[in-house]
Design a protein around this motif. Structure first.
Motif, short mmCIF file in Angstrom:
data_model
loop_
_atom_site.label_atom_id
_atom_site.label_comp_id
_atom_site.label_asym_id
_atom_site.label_seq_id
_atom_site.Cartn_x
_atom_site.Cartn_y
_atom_site.Cartn_z
N ASP A 79 1.02 -1.18 0.02
CA ASP A 79 -0.09 -0.13 -0.15
C ASP A 79 0.95 1.32 -0.07
O ASP A 79 0.66 2.03 -0.94
CB ASP A 79 -0.91 0.07 0.99
N GLU A 82 2.72 1.93 -3.57
CA GLU A 82 1.67 2.42 -4.67
C GLU A 82 1.29 3.58 -4.48
O GLU A 82 0.63 4.02 -5.68
CB GLU A 82 0.55 1.30 -4.77
N LEU A 83 1.34 4.24 -3.43
CA LEU A 83 0.69 5.65 -3.40
C LEU A 83 1.68 6.69 -4.31
O LEU A 83 0.98 7.53 -4.55
CB LEU A 83 1.00 6.04 -1.90
N THR A 86 0.81 6.21 -8.27
CA THR A 86 -0.45 6.46 -8.38
C THR A 86 -1.04 7.74 -8.29
O THR A 86 -1.86 8.43 -9.00
CB THR A 86 -1.61 5.31 -7.39
N LYS A 201 -6.21 -6.03 2.55
CA LYS A 201 -5.99 -5.36 1.46
C LYS A 201 -7.02 -4.13 1.13
O LYS A 201 -6.66 -3.22 0.46
CB LYS A 201 -5.58 -6.17 0.54
N ILE A 202 -8.27 -4.79 1.05
CA ILE A 202 -9.28 -3.86 0.54
C ILE A 202 -9.43 -2.85 1.58
O ILE A 202 -9.59 -1.47 1.13
CB ILE A 202 -10.86 -4.55 0.69
N ASN A 205 -6.48 -0.43 0.88
CA ASN A 205 -6.78 0.34 -0.47
C ASN A 205 -7.94 1.32 0.12
O ASN A 205 -7.73 2.55 -0.69
CB ASN A 205 -7.41 -0.79 -1.34
N THR A 206 -8.83 1.19 0.58
CA THR A 206 -9.89 1.91 0.88
C THR A 206 -9.58 3.17 1.76
O THR A 206 -9.94 4.35 1.19
CB THR A 206 -11.11 1.33 1.62
N SER A 208 -6.58 4.36 2.31
CA SER A 208 -5.40 5.42 1.79
C SER A 208 -6.09 6.13 0.50
O SER A 208 -5.71 7.20 0.20
CB SER A 208 -4.11 4.56 1.43
N SER A 209 -6.71 5.43 -0.38
CA SER A 209 -7.54 6.00 -1.54
C SER A 209 -8.58 7.11 -1.28
O SER A 209 -8.15 8.28 -1.78
CB SER A 209 -8.21 4.86 -2.41
#
Length: 296
Positions: A79, A82-83, A86, A201-202, A205-206, A208-209
């Motif tokens: 996580d 990937e920031l 992205t 993981k979900i 993702n949720t 940080s996004s």
């Protein structure tokens, strides 16, 4: 002594898992993952509260710091990593800590997760402070390394968030914000790389996004801070600019070139008829939020 943690219990439904043909084996393994999504949806209020608390810290220049062991630690590394591509999030502001150090990303480091002191030392060594956000992740909810990390974070005044897959886990009481992902027993008993890991993981993702969206890294639902570092991403940048502005491809490419590849700057340039320098100035005045810079 009986282990009451749900993630350690034997799944009651598949005692003959090893006898299933491949088609049925794949079906039941995939179907069991649905509980990961269900668990995250149940945790949505807790995740929302964590986002609300973390946002002002990051707006003030703070960092996201992740702490975990094994699968949970590797998901934190993923996580954090990937920031940057992205959302162009500075890599120094996403710090993944994993029990056993970088070696543990690719192979197990025996006993590392059991070292409470190492978790504390790693977080203190990262220079944690009150503007930082520490996310501790452990399926069991009792991993000493992560408990040590959260104790150090709490003492430093950071916003602390615990993500665990067992109700009443010690980890959930060791942080300011507790996120329970109650995924239950694994179909391969005890293998928390399955739906417990999927739920983590979900959730990561949720979390940080959502933060990146609120920080202005997204315009509409377009990833306008994408870092175009290869041919695929360069093509994506052109498509994003064209979608947002209605420009033809040559115009979009020219704006991106003038904007040094910044999708966000190119959009502001084209929509308002500005130079790259003028668009960048408007974005700075709007704290990087494209919608505000455009006056929308």
């Amino acid at each position: 002594m009986t282990d009451t943690r749900r993630t350690e219990q034997v799944h009651p439904d598949f005692p003959d898992l090893d006898c299933l043909p491949p088609s049925e084996l794949v079906r039941v393994l995939a179907a069991d993952q649905q509980q990961a999504l269900d668990a995250v949806q149940q945790a949505a209020p807790a995740l929302s509260a964590a986002v609300e608390a973390a946002l002002p810290c990051l707006e003030a220049g703070g960092r996201l710091i992740y702490a975990g062991a094994g699968t949970s630690g590797r998901l934190g590394v993923l996580d954090a990593t990937e920031l940057t591509p992205t959302f162009s999030w500075p890599p120094e502001r996403a710090v993944p800590l994993i029990a056993g150090g970088e070696k543990a990303i690719r192979q197990a480091v025996e006993g590392a997760e059991d070292d409470f002191g190492a978790g504390k030392r790693d977080v203190l060594g990262a220079g944690i402070g009150p503007r930082d956000v520490l996310i501790g992740v452990a399926a069991s909810g009792s991993t000493p390394y992560v408990l040590g990390a959260l104790e150090a974070g709490q003492q430093a005044g950071a916003v602390t968030i615990a993500i665990a897959n067992n109700p009443d886990a010690p980890l959930l009481g060791a942080a300011r914000f507790a996120v329970l992902l109650d995924t239950g027993p694994e179909i391969i008993s005890g293998s928390t790389r399955l739906k417990a890991g999927t739920a983590q993981k979900i959730a990561l993702n949720t979390f940080s996004s959502a933060l990146m969206v609120r920080l202005g890294k997204v315009y509409g639902n377009l990833m306008v801070d994408v870092r175009a570092t290869n041919h695929k991403l360069q093509g994506r940048a052109v498509r994003l600019v064209r979608h947002a502005t209605g420009a033809e491809e040559p115009e979009a490419k020219a704006a991106l070139e003038a904007a040094s590849g910044s999708v966000k700057t190119a959009i502001v340039m084209l929509k308002l008829g500005l130079s790259a320098a003028e668009a960048e100035a408007r974005l700075r005045a709007a704290d990087g939020h494209a919608r505000a810079a455009l006056g929308e």
